[in-house]
Design an enzyme around this catalytic site. Structure first.
Site, PDB file in Angstrom:
ATOM      1  N   SER A 149     -27.195  25.082 -35.234  1.00 23.76           N
ATOM      2  CA  SER A 149     -28.927  25.303 -34.834  1.00 23.76           C
ATOM      3  C   SER A 149     -29.252  26.552 -35.722  1.00 23.76           C
ATOM      4  O   SER A 149     -28.249  27.411 -35.879  1.00 23.76           O
ATOM      5  CB  SER A 149     -28.974  25.588 -33.237  1.00 23.76           C
ATOM      6  OG  SER A 149     -30.336  26.169 -33.232  1.00 23.76           O
ATOM      7  N   TYR A 162     -26.711  29.378 -25.215  1.00 26.12           N
ATOM      8  CA  TYR A 162     -26.584  28.076 -26.069  1.00 26.12           C
ATOM      9  C   TYR A 162     -26.305  28.523 -27.343  1.00 26.12           C
ATOM     10  O   TYR A 162     -25.454  28.144 -28.109  1.00 26.12           O
ATOM     11  CB  TYR A 162     -28.173  27.400 -26.171  1.00 26.12           C
ATOM     12  CG  TYR A 162     -28.062  26.324 -27.128  1.00 26.12           C
ATOM     13  CD1 TYR A 162     -27.608  24.847 -26.843  1.00 26.12           C
ATOM     14  CD2 TYR A 162     -28.992  26.218 -28.255  1.00 26.12           C
ATOM     15  CE1 TYR A 162     -27.590  24.015 -27.711  1.00 26.12           C
ATOM     16  CE2 TYR A 162     -29.027  25.250 -29.189  1.00 26.12           C
ATOM     17  CZ  TYR A 162     -28.460  24.178 -29.044  1.00 26.12           C
ATOM     18  OH  TYR A 162     -28.737  23.363 -29.780  1.00 26.12           O
TER      19      TYR A 162
END
Length: 253
Positions: A149, A162
């Site tokens: 990400s 995360y």
């Protein structure tokens, strides 16, 4: 360009929607057999498998839950029964978790919330790779793509845990490249920027998407197909010697 994927077996985790769905399609278009895994989107996964040629033995929908180690092992067992092993692993499944409420602080997030994010996004992803490696080594050929990400690079409020799980994949891939490279296995990280998936289009306000587009050198946000094509190349015969790399698909951000 012929990517040399005809007859290869590809396992794409989290393939019922978003980037994973388009990645499964990209491999199928190159002649690969594709295992489409899902956690909750069973109907979508089965429909995609039918689209990709399940009736002709070219696709298979398989349950896969990052939170359930038995499910992870069962997914590989199902693919091995059907096709004899996995040549390509695309570790795309993720657990996003609840965004930290506005005004709260990192230290206020209870362990019961952040530990599952690390366990699923990191530990179970690593376990998935471990299950894929023996067969790849035995055949002297394999490809692994870990989907990360842009938050690893850019950060964002409320995404600390995360992002931590995704960042760890970068270090894992770099070291795994040394271990698996001599056996013909290449491993890379693909790091998408903000991508126009159905989920992003539904959840992110249009003004936020426009602001991010204007900050992108190409003047557009990535489409999921952009990420899928990158993954397919890195996991193909056409990629002869790229390994241990982090490839951004972000329009130059």
């Amino acid at each position: 360009m012929d990517l040399g994927l005809t007859g290869r077996t590809v396992l794409v985790t989290g393939a019922s929607a978003g980037i994973g769905r388009h990645t499964a399609r990209a491999f199928a278009a190159e002649g690969a057999r594709v295992a489409v895994t899902y956690r909750t989107g069973g109907a979508r996964a089965r429909a995609l498998a039918e689209e990709l040629g399940a009736a002709a033995g070219r696709a298979l929908a398989v349950p896969y839950d990052l939170g359930d180690p038995d499910s992870v092992a069962a997914a590989f067992a199902a693919v091995e029964r059907r096709w004899g092993g996995v040549d390509v692993l695309v570790a795309n499944a993720l657990r996003r978790g609840r965004r930290r409420p506005p005004g709260s602080r990192t230290e206020e997030v209870p362990a019961a919330e952040w530990q599952p994010l690390l366990r699923d996004n990191l530990e179970q992803t690593l376990r998935t790779v471990q299950l894929a490696l023996p067969g790849m080594r035995a055949r002297g050929w394999g490809r692994v793509a870990l989907v990360s990400s842009h938050l690893v690079r850019d950060g964002a409020p409320g995404q600390e845990f995360y992002a931590a799980g995704k960042a760890a994949l970068h270090g894992f891939a770099r070291s795994l490249a040394w271990d698996a490279g001599p056996d013909g296995v290449l491993v890379n990280v693909v790091s998408p920027g903000l991508t126009r998936t159905d989920g992003v289009l539904a959840d992110l306000p249009a003004e936020v998407r426009e602001r991010e587009r204007l900050r992108t050198p190409t003047g557009r946000l990535s489409a999921p197909e952009d990420v899928a094509r990158t993954v397919a190349f890195l996991c193909s015969e056409a990629n002869g010697n790229i390994t241990g790399a982090v490839v951004d698909v972000s329009g130059g951000r």
